[in-house]
Design an enzyme around this catalytic site. Structure first.
Site, mmCIF file in Angstrom:
data_model
loop_
_atom_site.group_PDB
_atom_site.id
_atom_site.type_symbol
_atom_site.label_atom_id
_atom_site.label_comp_id
_atom_site.label_asym_id
_atom_site.label_seq_id
_atom_site.Cartn_x
_atom_site.Cartn_y
_atom_site.Cartn_z
ATOM 1 N N GLU A 272 -63.813 -9.282 -36.452
ATOM 2 C CA GLU A 272 -62.951 -9.921 -37.462
ATOM 3 C C GLU A 272 -61.518 -9.416 -37.360
ATOM 4 O OE1 GLU A 272 -64.824 -8.519 -41.023
ATOM 5 O OE2 GLU A 272 -66.741 -9.451 -40.576
ATOM 6 N N GLY A 274 -57.548 -9.248 -37.554
ATOM 7 C CA GLY A 274 -56.482 -9.915 -38.291
ATOM 8 C C GLY A 274 -55.151 -9.527 -37.670
ATOM 9 N N ARG A 311 -45.382 -4.358 -47.897
ATOM 10 C CA ARG A 311 -45.979 -3.232 -47.155
ATOM 11 C C ARG A 311 -45.165 -1.929 -47.252
ATOM 12 N NH1 ARG A 311 -47.078 -2.864 -42.488
ATOM 13 N NH2 ARG A 311 -49.210 -2.133 -42.719
ATOM 14 N N CYS A 341 -35.817 -5.888 -59.547
ATOM 15 C CA CYS A 341 -35.385 -4.867 -60.497
ATOM 16 C C CYS A 341 -36.358 -3.696 -60.559
ATOM 17 C CB CYS A 341 -35.219 -5.504 -61.870
ATOM 18 S SG CYS A 341 -34.001 -6.803 -61.792
HETATM 19 N N1 LLP Z 1 -62.589 -7.748 -41.991
HETATM 20 C C1 LLP Z 1 -62.595 -7.324 -43.260
HETATM 21 C C2 LLP Z 1 -63.855 -7.322 -44.017
HETATM 22 C C3 LLP Z 1 -61.409 -6.865 -43.859
HETATM 23 O O1 LLP Z 1 -61.428 -6.429 -45.119
HETATM 24 C C4 LLP Z 1 -60.214 -6.875 -43.101
HETATM 25 C C5 LLP Z 1 -58.962 -6.408 -43.694
HETATM 26 C C6 LLP Z 1 -60.242 -7.346 -41.775
HETATM 27 C C7 LLP Z 1 -61.459 -7.766 -41.256
HETATM 28 C C8 LLP Z 1 -59.030 -7.420 -40.904
HETATM 29 O O2 LLP Z 1 -58.418 -6.209 -40.701
HETATM 30 P P1 LLP Z 1 -57.214 -6.104 -39.633
HETATM 31 O O3 LLP Z 1 -57.766 -6.439 -38.288
HETATM 32 O O4 LLP Z 1 -56.164 -7.047 -40.047
HETATM 33 O O5 LLP Z 1 -56.765 -4.705 -39.746
HETATM 34 N N2 LLP Z 1 -52.702 -5.295 -46.574
HETATM 35 C C9 LLP Z 1 -52.978 -4.200 -45.666
HETATM 36 C C10 LLP Z 1 -54.210 -4.447 -44.815
HETATM 37 C C11 LLP Z 1 -55.450 -4.701 -45.632
HETATM 38 C C12 LLP Z 1 -56.624 -5.057 -44.791
HETATM 39 C C13 LLP Z 1 -57.738 -5.564 -45.619
HETATM 40 N N3 LLP Z 1 -58.901 -5.935 -44.875
HETATM 41 C C14 LLP Z 1 -51.735 -3.971 -44.789
HETATM 42 O O6 LLP Z 1 -50.747 -4.653 -44.964
HETATM 43 O O7 LLP Z 1 -51.745 -3.066 -43.965
#
Ligand code: LLP
Length: 406
Positions: A272, A274, A311, A341
């Site tokens: 998965e 992202g 972030r 603000c």
């Molecule tokens: N699978 C699940 C179940 C997840 O909760 C997440 C991310 C991913 C896959 C994908 O993770 P990645 O490959 O993108 O690291 N807002 C935070 C990141 C939060 C990630 C939440 N879950 C940031 O800006 O660093």
């Protein structure tokens, strides 16, 4: 990395940043879809095509990006009914979609079952019971994965670790006897197809993930009799937010690690990703409204901030800030701040940047993941525009309508 200087001008791939800002205005997110396509290809090849990739669309749900993912034959990891419907609206079919998340409502579960998606990753016994009841009412058999919490600690920001025993995610080994009972009792309406894990985001090295996989393998073996097919290793691979000073794991190292560790299970690997697919392929363009110098600081006040890219405020995350034009090579140390603000509204602190003036354009780099999707209307500012660049064409994204969501 797509941002590069040619002389004193900054380019995003082959596009001059100043020209993009002039044409589309600021604040604007820009995404390089050619780079995203290359990343997808690298990811697929690293697993020799033998992997089910489900893009975690929470990182970036831009419609053109989603359509590209579909064209490249990868699926979706959704975490809400809204994401599920958004994926279906942008070319995916139900069988492309897996659904994760700790707090699925009855309405969302019903939607997933009615649509007949590929897999629901279950995060608690109470959720399993809820799914079984809804499946029974709908006369369906729910295909599920158990999200296992392998209890590993990860060297990343504490807000984005998920596979430690104190995190709310998944179920640790103490839940296994109860899960076995529930699966046996609800055989008619629940089919266990996957053991899943996801230990966190921005994983800078692979050892916690390999530790997590090794700790999860015995669970897979223990539950194999229920009909398991998939081992879902989650997402989390890091990207480089600092100009090539860090070297996050490559797709090849990631693929080799997972395939070697899971060879003997005879399962299909799911993952998965992202950030690793989209993070480095996006930037947020902004304009300097004012320069304000005090005895303590030089502030570059820009027309974006925590409401568009949270972030830095939320995780003290580093994003490179580059001037679209370098004036005579002079540099200064700035706090790059927004109009909100709150003193938590900053993009960068004490950053050495080429000298800036009012109306200059800056690019906030590596903002393709968790940028626009985490943006808000705080202080009632407009959301930024989004522009995709693909095969020499720039396309403006139609603003997302709240009524499209669940
Ligand atoms: N699978 C699940 C179940 C997840 O909760 C997440 C991310 C991913 C896959 C994908 O993770 P990645 O490959 O993108 O690291 N807002 C935070 C990141 C939060 C990630 C939440 N879950 C940031 O800006 O660093």
């Amino acid at each position: 990395m797509p941002m590069n200087y040619k002389g004193s001008h900054l380019y995003f791939g082959k596009y001059k940043v100043e020209t993009l800002a002039k044409k589309f205005g600021t604040p604007t997110y820009i995404y390089d879809l050619d780079l995203i396509a290359q990343n997808i290809q690298k990811h697929i090849s690293a697993f020799h095509g033998n992997v089910g990739i489900h893009y975690a669309m929470k990182a970036n749900a831009n419609p053109q990006i989603l359509r590209l993912m579909k064209k490249k034959k990868i699926g979706i990891d959704a975490v809400s009914g809204g994401e599920l419907l958004w994926a279906l609206k942008h070319d995916f079919v139900a069988q492309d979609i897996i659904y994760s998340g700790v707090g699925k409502s009855s309405e969302e579960i019903e939607l997933a079952l009615r649509k007949n998606i590929k897999l629901i990753n279950v995060e608690s016994p109470a959720e399993l019971i809820r799914i079984a009841l809804i499946a029974k009412r709908l006369k369906k058999k729910a295909r599920i994965g158990i999200r296992y919490n392998p209890d590993v600690s990860v060297d990343t920001h504490p807000y984005i670790t998920t596979g430690f025993r104190e995190n709310k995610f998944g179920m640790d080994k103490s839940f296994l006897p109860e899960l076995k009972n529930l699966l046996t009792k609800n055989k008619k309406h629940i089919l266990l197809e996957a053991i899943s894990l996801h230990i966190g985001s921005q994983l800078k090295n692979l050892s916690p993930l390999s530790e997590a996989i090794l700790k999860t393998k015995p669970v897979y073996k223990e539950f194999q009799e229920f009909g398991l097919k998939y081992f879902d290793i989650g997402g989390g691979i890091a990207i480089d937010y600092h100009d090539d000073t860090e070297s996050p794991p490559s797709f090849v190292e990631y693929g080799q690690m997972a395939q070697t560790l899971l060879k003997d299970l005879n399962c299909k690997i799911l993952c998965e990703p992202g950030r690793a697919l989209v993070g480095g392929a996006g930037a947020l363009l902004a304009k300097v409204e004012y320069i304000k110098s005090t005895p303590f600081k030089n502030f570059a006040i820009v027309n974006t901030g925590m409401h568009h890219l949270i972030r830095p405020s939320l995780y003290q995350a580093h994003h490179r800030v580059l001037a679209a034009n370098r004036h005579q090579g002079e540099t200064l140390t700035y706090d790059v701040v927004g109009p909100i603000c709150e003193s938590s509204d900053f993009i960068a602190k004490s950053r050495i940047i080429s000298k800036l003036e009012a109306d200059d354009v800056v690019a906030i780099c590596e903002a393709g993941a968790y940028g626009f999707t985490m943006a808000s209307f705080y202080n009632l500012h407009r959301l930024p525009k989004e522009i995709t660049l693909y095969k020499g064409r720039a396309t403006e994204t139609k603003p997302m309508l709240i009524k499209d969501l669940l």
